[in-house]
Design an enzyme around this catalytic site. Structure first.
Site, PDB file in Angstrom:
ATOM      1  N   SER A  49      -7.175 -93.446-100.278  1.00  0.00           N
ATOM      2  CA  SER A  49      -5.874 -93.430 -99.596  1.00  0.00           C
ATOM      3  C   SER A  49      -5.910 -92.647 -98.285  1.00  0.00           C
ATOM      4  CB  SER A  49      -4.798 -92.853-100.527  1.00  0.00           C
ATOM      5  OG  SER A  49      -4.986 -91.472-100.699  1.00  0.00           O
TER       6      SER A  49
ATOM      7  N   LYS B 242      -2.757 -86.277 -99.427  1.00  0.00           N
ATOM      8  CA  LYS B 242      -1.981 -87.064 -98.453  1.00  0.00           C
ATOM      9  C   LYS B 242      -1.549 -86.206 -97.276  1.00  0.00           C
ATOM     10  CE  LYS B 242      -1.288 -90.913-101.034  1.00  0.00           C
ATOM     11  NZ  LYS B 242      -2.280 -90.484-102.037  1.00  0.00           N
TER      12      LYS B 242
END
Lengths: 195, 195
Positions: free
Chosen positions: A116, A153
């Site tokens: 990600s 993230k």
DNA sequence: CTTGTAACTGAACGAACGTTCAGTTATGGT
DNA sequence: ACCATAACTGAACGTTCGTTCAGTTACAAG
């Protein structure tokens, strides 16, 4: 002018000793190491090394700085080319730990799983240095627990609250439904090549 | 059973001392450090630490291993989550230098310029650890000088000879016209985040 | 060739070192 | 409540430490 004292050899020998023994040699050991016949010769040499920032002294005892302990030779100018063996003496030496870690007691290593963050150059299998505590700002890469699951993230915040952005167009923005726990801030990423 | 000896506190204190002084404390200094009233108490403690691999001894002198000197706490299982302060004791400690650098005397740090390796996750501004010498195999990332210019590329070889491949579709394969000098092999890449 | 200078020699010093020993104390298991 | 055990105390030991001092040696600049 008096006799020159070639520090390079001596420094190299101290490095070698430290790598082998994982400790600082005593004055008499340095005597043998350098081929001196007097401890006072060592005494003078150490004072020099202290001036140049290679050793520290506290309580009549000697400590080595990262200039001696560190394992990486730093090349300032990149495009300038690669050092020839002859000019290697000029470059500075540092320790990766010191370079990358500001708060050793609060820093952890994590192996990355999932893709990600791949557009930020953080690939699965990479290692990430995470510092706990400290203020988190918008745009920081964080390790966080959203609704029970740990991820890595980009951190962001707007009028709706905090959110997490992946660096991969295949995934989308995450808004925590129930809980958001920030584990820490990513200070560095490291990739080690097998061969 | 005899009295328990809580190593964790002691180890933490040794770390603290080493960070401050950049040297190993003497037995009497450790006496003060741990609150002992006898040097022999230290003597026993050190024997324990030696068993567990925290200290080395050579010539009646003590050296600290990377378990004590190192600055990174390693987390084995990633997805398992983040450590709570309570369970932090279990994790292993290591030094980034030791982890990333096998041959300290042959390893250099280079800052990357250009985006030719961006698909391999090596961005401009990243730092690359380069090891000189050793055999270069097909697929290794190398620092090389082609026709006078230094670059970082994948190394390859076929019946036409050696070539260099970028990791960026905007660039194409390079075949040296005149000269090809391999500076070294990229062993690791590191990115440091500003904040 | 002389001369200034700092690297070095060699001997000496008290202090601090790591180690040993016999004995005491605290703790967890039975 | 007792016992086995290892952490600890306290004193002693020869050794080695870092430092000092006065004197010698080798080098480079004038």
């Amino acid at each position: 002018m008096p006799r020159p004292l070639n520090l390079e050899d001596r420094i190299a020998k101290l490095r070698q000793f430290y790598r082998h023994e994982k400790r600082v040699p005593s004055y008499s050991e340095m005597m043998d190491l350098f081929g001196y016949h007097s401890k006072n010769a060592v005494y003078g040499l150490i004072r020099r090394l202290q001036e140049y920032g290679y050793v520290t002294r506290s309580g009549g005892k000697i400590g080595f700085t990262s200039k001696l302990i560190g394992s990486i030779r730093l090349l300032g100018a990149v495009q300038a080319g690669f050092p020839s063996p002859a000019e290697e003496e000029l470059v500075d030496v540092l320790s990766l730990d010191e370079f990358l870690v500001q708060k050793p007691e609060a820093t952890f290593m994590l192996t990355v799983t999932g893709d990600s963050m791949i557009d930020a150059g953080i690939h699965p299998g990479d290692i990430v240095l995470v510092e706990k505590g400290g203020t988190i700002r918008k745009g920081d890469i964080v390790v966080a627990q959203v609704d029970g699951e740990w991820t890595i993230k980009y951190f962001g915040k707007d009028k709706q609250g905090a959110y997490l952005d992946p660096a991969n167009s295949a995934y989308k923005r995450i808004r925590p439904k129930e809980s958001l726990t920030i584990g820490g801030k990513v200070k560095a990423s490291v990739r080690k090549y097998a061969s």
